[in-house]
Design a protein around this motif. Structure first.
Motif, short mmCIF file in Angstrom:
data_model
loop_
_atom_site.label_atom_id
_atom_site.label_comp_id
_atom_site.label_asym_id
_atom_site.label_seq_id
_atom_site.Cartn_x
_atom_site.Cartn_y
_atom_site.Cartn_z
N UNK A 83 51.00 34.03 34.43
CA UNK A 83 50.26 34.67 35.53
C UNK A 83 49.81 33.66 36.58
N UNK A 84 49.51 32.44 36.16
CA UNK A 84 49.13 31.40 37.12
C UNK A 84 50.35 31.00 37.95
N UNK A 85 51.50 30.88 37.32
CA UNK A 85 52.74 30.56 38.05
C UNK A 85 53.02 31.64 39.09
N UNK A 86 52.87 32.90 38.70
CA UNK A 86 53.13 34.00 39.62
C UNK A 86 52.14 34.01 40.78
N UNK A 87 50.86 33.82 40.48
CA UNK A 87 49.88 33.81 41.57
C UNK A 87 50.14 32.65 42.53
N UNK A 88 50.38 31.45 41.98
CA UNK A 88 50.62 30.29 42.83
C UNK A 88 51.85 30.50 43.70
N UNK A 89 52.89 31.08 43.11
CA UNK A 89 54.12 31.35 43.86
C UNK A 89 53.84 32.30 45.02
N UNK A 90 53.11 33.37 44.76
CA UNK A 90 52.80 34.34 45.81
C UNK A 90 51.83 33.77 46.84
N UNK A 91 50.80 33.06 46.39
CA UNK A 91 49.80 32.54 47.31
C UNK A 91 50.41 31.54 48.29
N UNK A 92 51.24 30.61 47.77
CA UNK A 92 51.91 29.65 48.64
C UNK A 92 52.84 30.38 49.62
N UNK A 93 53.53 31.39 49.12
CA UNK A 93 54.44 32.18 49.97
C UNK A 93 53.67 32.88 51.09
N UNK A 94 52.53 33.49 50.73
CA UNK A 94 51.72 34.21 51.72
C UNK A 94 51.20 33.28 52.80
N UNK A 95 50.74 32.11 52.39
CA UNK A 95 50.23 31.13 53.37
C UNK A 95 51.34 30.71 54.32
N UNK A 96 52.55 30.47 53.79
CA UNK A 96 53.68 30.06 54.62
C UNK A 96 54.06 31.17 55.61
N UNK A 121 50.48 41.30 49.26
CA UNK A 121 50.27 42.29 48.19
C UNK A 121 50.41 41.62 46.82
N UNK A 122 51.44 40.81 46.67
CA UNK A 122 51.65 40.11 45.40
C UNK A 122 50.50 39.19 45.06
N UNK A 123 49.99 38.45 46.05
CA UNK A 123 48.84 37.56 45.81
C UNK A 123 47.63 38.35 45.34
N UNK A 124 47.39 39.50 45.99
CA UNK A 124 46.25 40.34 45.61
C UNK A 124 46.40 40.90 44.20
N UNK A 125 47.63 41.23 43.82
CA UNK A 125 47.87 41.80 42.49
C UNK A 125 47.63 40.79 41.37
N UNK A 126 47.91 39.51 41.63
CA UNK A 126 47.84 38.51 40.56
C UNK A 126 46.57 37.68 40.55
N UNK A 127 45.76 37.72 41.61
CA UNK A 127 44.61 36.83 41.67
C UNK A 127 43.59 37.13 40.57
N UNK A 128 43.31 38.39 40.29
CA UNK A 128 42.32 38.72 39.26
C UNK A 128 42.84 38.41 37.86
N UNK A 129 44.06 38.85 37.48
CA UNK A 129 44.56 38.52 36.14
C UNK A 129 44.68 37.02 35.88
N UNK A 130 44.95 36.24 36.94
CA UNK A 130 45.15 34.80 36.76
C UNK A 130 43.88 33.99 36.96
N UNK A 131 42.81 34.63 37.40
CA UNK A 131 41.60 33.91 37.81
C UNK A 131 41.06 32.97 36.73
N UNK A 132 40.96 33.43 35.50
CA UNK A 132 40.34 32.62 34.44
C UNK A 132 41.15 31.37 34.11
N UNK A 133 42.46 31.38 34.41
CA UNK A 133 43.31 30.24 34.07
C UNK A 133 43.66 29.37 35.28
#
Length: 307
Positions: free
Chosen positions: A35-48, A187-199
């Protein structure tokens, strides 16, 4: 013809990038939770994507782009969840091989063509590609499917639906690829931020190599691939795109052999050759079928394609 070849070249490049993504994702998930990999992938993509929109000073997203981007963002996130968990539990090569079943499933779901069903020969071409997948998989020995293989099979089904939706939601509409991709990644970043938050603190403990994998997955396998796929489907069709993207397992095997140290046999080489043959044959059938219908229906030039 030039534009068709250019579109095909872009789709082939996407297939190469995606073929390399399985080894990158497998390496990243060894160091970080999925889940951290997925969030990081989406977050970096969204910023770009947001930076590109700001730099080009484009007008804000239209209602069609937000609506389509939200739906496609959810389906793309589902694909990546299944793919990333799947590749974490199987080999990178097998993951790329199984996902290629998308080439068979997409034409069954594609409803953007005005001429109804594709000729039976098209499905014969996909059959050749399926045989190629079987030969490629035999290179590592046939085995009972594990949880990773089943997850990749589910990913193939969802990805086929996603590719068909790209065509359905964008064909005949004024939808820009960059804006659509920006909405998808947000949308992807928003979907994964909460599930990945603790890690998320684990991101501070990985080395530069892992960050390099994350950046590669985000900028090349997500931003570039999403933009290119949307643009190419708009220029051709979801069915044609699925065939070219179906060469992905060849590149997954190439990357696995060259960079991952996986074995390569004569059967695997024959499978790769059959994949190229089946893809080229399918391209020719789809192009002939589509152009013939356009010539027989000149009125299509004055009205947008229904979706």
């Amino acid at each position: 013809m030039f534009h068709t070849r250019r579109t095909d070249a872009v789709l082939l490049l996407v297939a190469i990038v995606w073929g390399s993504s399985y080894l990158a994702a497998k390496t990243a998930t060894h160091a970080l939770p999925v889940l951290v990999v997925l969030f990081a992938r989406y977050a970096i993509s969204a910023i770009a994507c947001l930076a590109l929109v700001a730099a080009r000073r484009k007008e804000r997203c239209t209602r069609d782009e937000v609506r389509a981007g939200t739906v496609l963002g959810i389906t793309q996130a589902a694909v990546l969840v299944l793919e990333t968990y799947g590749v974490a539990h199987t080999s990178a090569a097998d993951a790329g091989l199984i996902i290629s079943l998308t080439i068979v499933l997409t034409p069954l779901l594609d409803r953007t063509t005005d001429n109804g069903r594709l000729p039976p020969r098209f499905f014969a071409a996909t059959g050749v590609c399926l045989l190629a997948v079987a030969l490629l998989m035999s290179g590592n020995g046939f085995h009972t499917p594990g949880i990773g293989d089943l997850l990749m099979l589910a990913a193939a089904v969802v990805r086929a639906a996603h590719v068909a939706l790209v065509g359905r939601l964008t064909k005949g509409r004024d939808v820009r690829a960059l804006q659509l991709t920006t909405v998808q990644t947000a949308v992807g970043s928003a979907l994964f931020v909460v599930p990945a938050a603790s890690a998320l603190p684990t991101l501070t403990r990985v080395d530069a190599a892992v960050w390099g994998q994350l950046v590669y997955l985000a900028l090349f396998c997500s931003v570039f691939a999403f933009l290119a796929q949307t643009w190419a489907v708009q220029k051709s069709s979801a069915s044609r795109a699925s065939l070219l993207l179906g060469t992905e397992p060849v590149w997954a095997v190439v990357v696995g052999v060259c960079l991952g140290g996986e074995g390569f046999t004569v059967l695997a080489a024959l499978g790769a050759a059959l994949m190229v043959t089946g893809t080229y044959w399918g391209q020719h059938i789809e192009r002939t079928h589509r152009t013939t219908h356009i010539e027989e229906s000149p009125c299509r030039t004055t009205a947008p394609t229904s979706v």
